[in-house]
Every structure is written in C-alpha cells, then in structure tokens.
Design a protein around this motif. Sequence first.
Motif, PDB file in Angstrom:
ATOM      1  N   LEU A  72       4.060   8.685  -6.373  1.00 45.15           N
ATOM      2  CA  LEU A  72       3.730   7.401  -5.161  1.00 45.15           C
ATOM      3  C   LEU A  72       4.416   5.597  -6.342  1.00 45.15           C
ATOM      4  O   LEU A  72       5.672   5.230  -6.405  1.00 45.15           O
TER       5      LEU A  72
ATOM      6  N   THR B 228       0.980  -1.126   0.109  1.00 49.24           N
ATOM      7  CA  THR B 228       0.106   0.094  -0.243  1.00 49.24           C
ATOM      8  C   THR B 228       0.879   1.044  -0.285  1.00 49.24           C
ATOM      9  O   THR B 228       2.285   1.443   1.011  1.00 49.24           O
TER      10      THR B 228
ATOM     11  N   SER C  46      -1.142  11.996   0.365  1.00 52.58           N
ATOM     12  CA  SER C  46      -2.183  13.178   0.212  1.00 52.58           C
ATOM     13  C   SER C  46      -3.370  13.354  -0.102  1.00 52.58           C
ATOM     14  O   SER C  46      -4.289  13.370   0.498  1.00 52.58           O
TER      15      SER C  46
ATOM     16  N   GLU D 186      -3.691   0.789  -3.202  1.00 54.01           N
ATOM     17  CA  GLU D 186      -4.309  -0.497  -2.500  1.00 54.01           C
ATOM     18  C   GLU D 186      -4.132  -1.988  -3.203  1.00 54.01           C
ATOM     19  O   GLU D 186      -4.746  -1.431  -4.396  1.00 54.01           O
TER      20      GLU D 186
ATOM     21  N   ARG E  94      -4.153   6.773  -2.147  1.00 54.46           N
ATOM     22  CA  ARG E  94      -3.935   5.583  -1.340  1.00 54.46           C
ATOM     23  C   ARG E  94      -4.054   5.030  -2.556  1.00 54.46           C
ATOM     24  O   ARG E  94      -5.000   4.624  -3.128  1.00 54.46           O
TER      25      ARG E  94
ATOM     26  N   THR F  74      -8.132   9.844  -1.507  1.00 56.62           N
ATOM     27  CA  THR F  74      -8.506   9.616   0.285  1.00 56.62           C
ATOM     28  C   THR F  74      -9.673  10.767   0.728  1.00 56.62           C
ATOM     29  O   THR F  74     -10.556  10.420   1.839  1.00 56.62           O
TER      30      THR F  74
ATOM     31  N   THR G  43       0.162   5.348   0.128  1.00 51.20           N
ATOM     32  CA  THR G  43       0.033   6.161  -0.037  1.00 51.20           C
ATOM     33  C   THR G  43       0.820   7.599   0.284  1.00 51.20           C
ATOM     34  O   THR G  43       2.190   8.179   0.370  1.00 51.20           O
TER      35      THR G  43
END
Length: 197
Positions: free
Chosen positions: A119, A10, A14, A19, A17, A75, A12
């Motif tokens: 990410l 996962t 701001s 997953e 996310r 999020t 994460t």
Amino acid sequence: MTAKTPAPVTLTGSHVRLEPLGRAHVPDLFQAVGQDEEVFRWLPSATPQTEQDVAGLVEAYLGTAGCEPFAVIETATGRAVGVTCFYDVNAVNEWVEIGGTWYGRSVWRTAVNTEAKLLLLTHAFEELGMGRVMWKTDNLNERSQNAIRRLGAQHEGTFRRARQRTDGSWRDTVYFSMLVDEWPAAKQRLTERLAAG
C-alpha cells in the motif's frame, strides 16, 4: 514535474488498513506491543511499559517534522497492530523513506507487513510520483533487513557509527532503496505473494 508531499490519507487493502495515526490508537497499540522487549530491541525508543509510554511514542511521531505516521489496522479484528511512517520527504528530488515501523509479534510473518508495504509503495510511486523509496535499519536487525529484501529493495551500503542505541552502543545503519523503474516487478511479486497466502 515534481512529486507531491505525503498528506494524511487512508490506504485500504484486504488484510490491513493504514490510517493516520492518532491518540485513539494507543490502547490497541499497547495491547499489541506493550512490554515486549523483542519488538523494540533494535528501535531507538525504549520498550513501552505502560499505555502512557505508548502515548508518548504516538506524540513523538505526531510531533516529528517530515513524518507522516500511519496506524496499521488488521482488518480481521479492526485493531491497531503496529505503526509505519513516511519520513524524509524530498518532493523536488522525488524520494521518501519508509520507516518507524513496528508490529505486535502476533502479526509477524503474516500478510500484514507485506500488504502494508504494498500500500505504501503503491501510494509513493503511483500517487505521489516518487522516483525513489528508501529504508534504513540497524545492521544487527537481520529480521528487518530480510523483510526489506523480500520487498524487492536493493542493499545500498552501510553508514557506520550512525547513531547510539538505547543501551549506549553505537549502531551502524544499513541502507536499502527501490527505484520507480524497479517498482512494476516488485509490485507483481508482492501481489502474487499476497494472493498465494
């Protein structure tokens, strides 16, 4: 030392996310993209008309060797709004492809894609030790090509008559990549863009 192969994790940020994709994401994903022809216009799968169709897409991702799929969770809402994947991993030669990406139209031109790719790129270069990250897209999909360029990826060329589209026409595939020595400058630009809103 060779790179590491991606495993379920996962990631994460701001705004999003990432997953591991699972069947529990199907209702959200159908709400985000179901029956939206424009989302799937340039993708190799037909537009999902029912939750069962989305479930079939999820099963296909989960059943594809060498694919590590992520649900993209916004999020602010806690809902899955899309999918993105690592593909075609070669740990010996230190490369991985980011692909299979689609989002609900409600999050187009928002921070969602920028942060999701930030990410993934951070994970690929800094945690897995990759030296090259690749993207491929339909030569007619200008929106996707522009999004890839905005990440800082370099256009490499076009693989002609690469695959058949769902309408039977033949697709040329445009290739992009980013190398590990290009990553620090790209990371800075992406981070600044997210901070600027």
